[in-house]
Design a protein around this motif. Structure first.
Motif, mmCIF file in Angstrom:
data_model
loop_
_atom_site.group_PDB
_atom_site.id
_atom_site.type_symbol
_atom_site.label_atom_id
_atom_site.label_comp_id
_atom_site.label_asym_id
_atom_site.label_seq_id
_atom_site.Cartn_x
_atom_site.Cartn_y
_atom_site.Cartn_z
ATOM 1 N N HIS A 549 -24.752 -0.458 -82.161
ATOM 2 C CA HIS A 549 -24.546 -0.516 -82.648
ATOM 3 C C HIS A 549 -23.520 -0.671 -83.573
ATOM 4 N N LYS A 550 -22.176 -0.167 -83.237
ATOM 5 C CA LYS A 550 -20.823 -0.148 -83.726
ATOM 6 C C LYS A 550 -20.092 -1.456 -83.402
ATOM 7 N N LEU A 551 -20.686 -1.892 -82.177
ATOM 8 C CA LEU A 551 -18.941 -2.806 -81.323
ATOM 9 C C LEU A 551 -19.172 -3.407 -82.395
ATOM 10 N N ASP A 552 -20.048 -4.104 -83.555
ATOM 11 C CA ASP A 552 -19.690 -5.615 -83.886
ATOM 12 C C ASP A 552 -18.586 -5.159 -85.215
ATOM 13 N N GLN A 553 -18.947 -4.226 -85.479
ATOM 14 C CA GLN A 553 -18.005 -3.438 -86.655
ATOM 15 C C GLN A 553 -16.273 -2.964 -85.684
ATOM 16 N N THR A 554 -16.573 -2.377 -84.682
ATOM 17 C CA THR A 554 -14.839 -1.649 -84.305
ATOM 18 C C THR A 554 -14.424 -3.080 -83.221
ATOM 19 N N LEU A 555 -15.244 -4.231 -82.520
ATOM 20 C CA LEU A 555 -14.463 -5.320 -81.935
ATOM 21 C C LEU A 555 -14.402 -6.229 -82.846
ATOM 22 N N GLY A 556 -14.348 -6.679 -84.332
ATOM 23 C CA GLY A 556 -14.925 -7.413 -84.656
ATOM 24 C C GLY A 556 -15.833 -8.957 -83.718
ATOM 25 N N LEU A 561 -18.870 -10.649 -80.126
ATOM 26 C CA LEU A 561 -19.712 -11.493 -79.533
ATOM 27 C C LEU A 561 -19.618 -12.783 -78.755
ATOM 28 N N GLU A 562 -18.151 -12.912 -78.223
ATOM 29 C CA GLU A 562 -17.683 -13.211 -76.850
ATOM 30 C C GLU A 562 -18.226 -11.493 -75.664
ATOM 31 N N THR A 563 -17.840 -10.753 -75.929
ATOM 32 C CA THR A 563 -18.674 -9.697 -75.395
ATOM 33 C C THR A 563 -19.820 -9.642 -74.582
ATOM 34 N N LYS A 564 -20.711 -10.072 -76.377
ATOM 35 C CA LYS A 564 -21.973 -9.829 -75.838
ATOM 36 C C LYS A 564 -22.615 -10.974 -74.676
ATOM 37 N N ALA A 565 -22.105 -11.625 -75.506
ATOM 38 C CA ALA A 565 -22.762 -13.073 -74.752
ATOM 39 C C ALA A 565 -22.412 -13.016 -72.906
ATOM 40 N N ARG A 566 -20.922 -12.548 -72.864
ATOM 41 C CA ARG A 566 -20.322 -12.553 -71.157
ATOM 42 C C ARG A 566 -21.467 -11.135 -70.383
ATOM 43 N N LEU A 567 -21.946 -10.131 -71.052
ATOM 44 C CA LEU A 567 -22.568 -9.424 -70.577
ATOM 45 C C LEU A 567 -23.646 -9.775 -70.526
ATOM 46 N N GLU A 578 -34.042 -12.764 -67.488
ATOM 47 C CA GLU A 578 -33.206 -12.805 -69.017
ATOM 48 C C GLU A 578 -33.038 -12.079 -69.683
ATOM 49 N N ALA A 579 -31.703 -11.743 -70.563
ATOM 50 C CA ALA A 579 -31.408 -10.807 -71.758
ATOM 51 C C ALA A 579 -31.673 -11.927 -72.693
ATOM 52 N N TYR A 580 -32.290 -11.002 -73.711
ATOM 53 C CA TYR A 580 -32.601 -10.986 -74.881
ATOM 54 C C TYR A 580 -31.538 -10.011 -76.021
ATOM 55 N N LEU A 581 -31.706 -10.065 -77.057
ATOM 56 C CA LEU A 581 -30.386 -9.730 -77.560
ATOM 57 C C LEU A 581 -30.876 -9.009 -78.762
ATOM 58 N N ILE A 582 -31.839 -8.202 -79.084
ATOM 59 C CA ILE A 582 -32.520 -7.588 -80.271
ATOM 60 C C ILE A 582 -31.475 -7.464 -81.732
ATOM 61 N N ARG A 583 -30.371 -6.665 -80.831
ATOM 62 C CA ARG A 583 -29.552 -6.584 -82.127
ATOM 63 C C ARG A 583 -27.942 -5.326 -81.154
ATOM 64 N N PRO A 584 -27.077 -5.368 -82.781
ATOM 65 C CA PRO A 584 -26.158 -4.953 -81.661
ATOM 66 C C PRO A 584 -26.508 -3.659 -81.387
ATOM 67 N N GLY A 585 -25.769 -3.539 -79.727
ATOM 68 C CA GLY A 585 -26.569 -2.146 -79.235
ATOM 69 C C GLY A 585 -27.457 -2.526 -78.296
ATOM 70 N N LEU A 586 -28.752 -3.303 -78.650
ATOM 71 C CA LEU A 586 -29.636 -3.312 -77.988
ATOM 72 C C LEU A 586 -30.249 -4.390 -77.354
ATOM 73 N N ILE A 587 -30.366 -3.881 -75.986
ATOM 74 C CA ILE A 587 -30.831 -5.490 -74.927
ATOM 75 C C ILE A 587 -32.312 -5.833 -74.997
ATOM 76 N N GLN A 611 -16.598 -4.153 -67.395
ATOM 77 C CA GLN A 611 -16.124 -4.699 -68.998
ATOM 78 C C GLN A 611 -15.321 -3.870 -69.501
ATOM 79 N N SER A 612 -14.084 -3.926 -70.049
ATOM 80 C CA SER A 612 -13.706 -3.153 -70.851
ATOM 81 C C SER A 612 -14.203 -2.575 -71.820
ATOM 82 N N GLN A 613 -15.287 -3.334 -72.963
ATOM 83 C CA GLN A 613 -15.335 -2.532 -74.086
ATOM 84 C C GLN A 613 -16.355 -2.233 -73.791
#
Length: 718
Positions: A549-556, A561-567, A578-587, A611-613
Motif C-alpha cells: 500500500h506504500k508503493l505509490d508513495q515510495t516509488l512515485g 504505474l509502470e511497475t504495477k502494469a508490468r506486474l 486476468e488480474a484486477y488492481l483493487i488498490r495499491p498492494g492489493l491485486i 521485478q526489482s521493486q
C-alpha cells in the motif's frame, strides 16, 4: 388379626401391580410420542409373523403360541396399527399394513374399549391418508361415545390420545372453541398421569393453539411451563419440538433474532435424531422469518431446502405447502412467473390430497399473482374456485377476498353484469355470516369487506360512464396522436444523427467504470463484470503485498504505474487468467484453471522476484474455488466472492509479516447457503467454527485470527 394382615398384604400387592401396569402403559405412550421408529422396531421384535386368524378361537391359539394372553396380544396389535399410522417410521406401504392389522382387530373387537380404539385408528388413517378431516372428526367423536366415565387406566390413556387428536383436528380446521375444549381435557388427563413428559407435551399443545390465535402471552405461558418440565428430561425430540414452537411464537411477535435462534436450535436437534419431517418444518420457519424481513432470496433458499427434504420423504402435503410458500416468496421477490409456476404445482398436489382448506389460500394467491400478470381469465377462474371452497368451509374473509379478485377480473374482461351480480351475492352472504357468527367485537371483517365491495360497485358504475365518455373522445385523441407522431418523427431523425456519438461516449464511460481510478488498470468493477458474464473461472485469489500500500508513495506515481502494469501483465500471462488492481498492494486474480494453493504461492513468489521493486517483498493470498458451494444451483454473487477473499487475506495477515502465506476455504457439501449471507464475516466464521467449512493454510491454521463483524465488536465494547 391374621385375616386383616393377609387382606392388607393383598391390598398392597394389588396396588403395586396396578401401579406397575399403569407405569408400563405410560412409559410406552412416552416412547411412542418421543420416537415412533424406535417404538416400531421394539413392537415388531416382540411379535412373530405372519399374524393371521379368522375368529376368536384362532386368535386365542395364536396368542398362546406366541407366549401372550389374548388381551396382551390384542394390545400389541393395537400399538402396531397405531405406530404404522405415524409418519417417518421408515416402513414401505405403512398405510396398507395398518389397514391389515385393523382388519384383524375388527374380528376380536368385542368390548367398548376395543371398538373405540378401532374408531380412533380409522380416524387417524382417514386424516393422514385422505386429509378428510371432517370425516376423521366424526370417527373420533364416535370413539368418545363408546368410552363412558371409567377409572380404568388403559381407558384413561386412550381418552388422552383421542382428545389430543380431536383437538388438533379442530385446530387445523379453524374450530378454535372445540379445539380448546378437547385440548384442555387432554391436559387435565396428562396431569392425572403425573408424568412430566406428557404434561410438557400437553402444555406445548395448548401453547401452539393460543399462538395460532395470536394470544401470545398465553402461548408463552404454556411454553414456559413445558420447557421447565422438559429441562429435567433426557428427551431430545421434545426439546427440539419446543424450540420449534417457540420459534414460531417469536416469529409471530416479530422478534426475529429469538425466532432464528430457536429455529436453528430446533433444526440442529431434529438433524441429530434424524427427524427429517420436522427438520423441514424448522427450515420453513427460518424461511418465514427471512420472508417477514423481506429477505426473500434467503427465504427462498430455506424453502428449497425444506422442499428437498419433503421430496426425499415423499411427503406430498409438505411438498405442496413448500411450493405454495415458494410461490409467495417469488411473488414478493418480483418474480411472478416463477411464483405462478410453483403455485400451479402446489394446486395439483392439494387437489390430489383433497386438502380443501389449503386449496382456498393457494387459489387466492394464484388469483393475486395472475392479476399482476394481467391474466384476467385465470384470475376469474381461480377466484371462483376459492369462493366456492370458502363458502363450503364458511370462511367469510376468504369469500370476500375471492370476490374482490373475481369482480376485478370480470370488470377487466368487460363482463360488468356478472361482476355486479357477484357483488350483490357477496353483500347478501356477508350479512348472513355476520348474523351467524355474532362475534363480540367492535371490529368486524365482514363489515369492512362489505364497505369495500360497495365501493367497488360504485367504481364499476363510474367506470361505465368513463368508458362512454372515452368513446366520444377517441377520434379527437387519434387526431392528436397523429400530430404528435409527426413531431416525434422529426425529433427522432435529429436524435439518430447523434446516436453514434452518444454510443461512443457510453462505451468510453463503461470502460472507465471498470478501471481503477488512478492507474486506469482493470479494477474492482471490472472484476464484478467479469464474474457476472463468464463461466470459465475455476479459481479466485486475492494477492496482498505486505508493504504494497506504500508503493505509490515510495516509488512515485510514474514508476509505480509502470511497475504495477508490468506486474499485472506478468501475472495474467503466467497464471493464465486476468488480474484486477483493487488498490495499491492489493491485486485480484481470476484464474481459468484450478492450481494447488502451495504451487500458486510459489509461482507468485517467483514472479514477484523477477521485478526489482517487488523482489523479496512478503505477501499473503486468499484462495477459493469457483463455484464456492458444492450445489451448482445456489448462485453466489460476485461481491460475496470478493468479501470472502478479503476475509481470507485478513486471516492470512494475522499470521505475521515475515513470510508468504496462503489461506483457503472449502465449504463441505452439506454446508447451507446461509454461511454466505450478510453479515458475511459473522456467518462464515460460525460456519468455520462449526466444521461446515474446511480451512487450509501453509502455516498453523489454529493461529489464524479471523476478523470480527463490526457490530459484534461494538457489542463487546459496550
Amino acid at each position: 388379626m391374621r385375616i386383616f394382615l393377609y387382606s392388607l398384604v393383598l391390598f398392597f400387592g394389588y396396588c403395586a401391580s396396578t401401579y406397575a401396569a399403569f407405569s408400563q402403559l405410560v412409559s410406552k405412550e412416552v416412547k411412542f410420542k418421543e420416537s415412533a421408529p424406535e417404538f416400531y422396531q421394539d413392537t415388531i421384535a416382540s411379535l412373530s409373523f405372519p399374524i393371521e386368524f379368522t375368529n376368536q378361537a384362532e386368535f386365542n391359539h395364536l396368542a398362546d403360541s406366541q407366549g401372550f394372553s389374548s388381551q396382551e396380544l390384542e394390545q400389541q396389535l393395537q400399538w402396531l396399527a397405531r405406530v404404522y399410522l405415524e409418519p417417518g417410521i421408515g416402513v414401505d406401504d405403512a398405510m396398507d399394513k395398518a389397514q391389515q392389522v385393523m382388519t384383524q382387530l375388527e374380528i376380536i373387537a368385542d368390548t367398548s374399549y376395543d371398538k373405540a380404539y378401532l374408531l380412533m385408528l380409522e380416524g387417524r388413517k382417514i386424516g393422514r391418508e385422505k386429509q378428510d378431516y371432517q370425516q376423521a372428526i366424526t370417527h373420533y367423536q364416535q370413539a368418545l361415545g363408546h368410552l363412558k366415565a371409567s377409572e380404568d387406566l388403559a381407558t384413561q390413556l386412550l381418552l388422552h390420545s383421542i382428545h389430543y387428536q380431536l383437538g388438533d383436528l379442530y385446530r387445523i380446521t379453524l374450530q378454535k372453541n372445540a379445539a380448546l375444549t378437547h385440548l384442555n381435557q387432554y391436559r387435565e388427563l396428562a396431569y392425572q398421569f403425573r408424568d412430566d413428559y406428557l404434561i410438557a407435551k400437553a402444555e406445548a399443545t395448548l401453547g401452539r393453539l393460543y399462538g395460532s390465535e395470536d394470544q401470545f402471552a398465553k402461548a408463552l405461558q404454556h411454553y414456559t411451563e413445558a420447557i421447565r418440565l422438559a429441562e429435567g428430561l433426557d428427551k431430545p425430540f421434545l426439546n427440539a419440538i419446543l424450540s420449534l414452537r417457540l420459534a414460531r411464537v417469536y416469529r409471530d411477535l416479530k422478534s426475529w433474532d429469538e425466532a432464528l435462534t430457536y429455529a436453528h436450535k430446533a433444526a440442529d436437534g431434529f438433524t441429530k435424531i434424524g427427524k427429517d419431517n420436522y427438520l423441514s418444518s424448522a427450515m420453513t420457519v427460518i424461511a418465514m422469518v427471512y420472508g417477514e424481513q423481506e429477505r426473500w432470496n434467503q427465504a427462498i433458499d430455506y424453502y428449497l431446502n425444506a422442499q428437498q427434504i419433503d421430496v426425499k420423504r415423499g411427503n406430498l402435503t409438505g411438498q405442496a405447502l413448500n411450493l405454495h410458500n415458494l410461490g409467495e416468496a417469488y411473488f414478493n421477490n418480483k418474480e411472478p412467473e416463477r411464483a405462478l409456476n410453483n403455485l400451479i404445482k402446489a394446486n395439483g398436489l392439494f387437489l390430489q390430497k383433497k386438502s380443501k382448506h389449503y386449496l382456498i389460500y393457494n387459489d387466492l394467491l394464484i388469483a393475486q399473482v395472475a392479476s399482476q400478470l394481467n391474466d384476467w381469465s385465470m384470475v376469474n377462474a381461480y377466484a371462483a374456485k376459492a369462493f366456492v371452497l370458502a363458502r363450503e368451509k364458511k370462511l367469510p374473509e376468504q369469500m370476500f377476498e375471492a370476490l374482490q379478485y373475481k369482480t376485478r377480473a370480470l370488470k377487466e374482461l368487460g363482463d360488468i353484469d356478472k361482476a355486479l351480480a357477484a357483488l350483490e351475492e357477496l353483500i347478501s352472504l356477508s350479512q348472513y355470516f355476520e348474523q351467524e357468527n355474532q362475534k363480540p367485537s367492535d371490529y368486524s371483517p365482514s363489515v369492512l369487506a362489505e364497505q369495500q365491495l360497495k365501493l367497488q360497485l360504485s367504481q364499476l358504475q363510474a367506470s361505465n360512464k368513463v368508458q362512454e365518455k372515452q368513446a366520444h373522445q377517441f377520434r379527437l385523441a387519434a387526431s392528436i396522436i397523429f400530430i404528435v407522431s409527426l413531431l416525434l418523427a422529426l425529433v427522432g431523425v435529429n436524435q439518430w444523427r447523434g446516436k453514434a456519438k452518444l454510443k461512443q461516449q457510453l462505451t468510453n464511460l463503461k470502460q472507465k467504470v471498470n478501471q481503477e481510478p488512478i492507474s486506469q488498470l482493470p479494477g474492482y468493477h471490472g472484476f464484478i463484470a467479469r464474474m457476472s458474464q463468464g463461466e470459465d473461472i475455476a479459481q479466485l485469489a486475492l494477492l496482498s503485498l505486505d508493504e504494497g500500500h506504500k508503493l505509490d508513495q515510495t516509488l512515485g506515481a510514474e514508476i509505480y504505474l509502470e511497475t504495477k502494469a508490468r506486474l499485472m501483465d506478468t501475472l495474467s500471462r503466467a497464471l493464465e487468467g486476468e488480474a484486477y488492481l483493487i488498490r495499491p498492494g492489493l491485486i485480484l486474480l481470476c484464474l481459468k484453471k484450478l492450481t494447488p494453493q502451495q504451487i500458486l504461492l510459489e509461482q507468485i513468489r517467483s514472479l514477484l522476484d523477477e521485478q526489482s521493486q517487488t523482489r523479496g517483498a512478503h505477501f499473503k493470498i486468499g484462495c477459493i474455488r469457483v463455484p464456492l458451494l458444492g450445489n451448482p444451483d445456489i448462485k453466489v454473487a460476485p461481491d460475496t466472492y470478493f468479501n470472502v477473499l478479503q476475509m481470507l487475506v485478513a486471516g492470512a495477515m494475522s499470521l505475521g509479516t515475515q513470510k508468504d502465506c496462503y489461506v483457503s476455504i472449502t465449504p463441505l457439501n452439506f454446508a447451507p447457503a446461509a454461511i454466505l449471507s450478510n453479515p458475511l464475516y459473522l456467518h462464515l466464521e460460525k460456519g468455520i467454527s462449526r466444521g461446515l467449512v474446511k480451512v487450509e493454510c501453509n502455516e498453523n491454521k489454529a493461529l489464524i485470527h479471523w476478523p470480527k463483524w463490526q457490530e459484534a465488536n461494538d457489542a463487546e465494547s459496550t
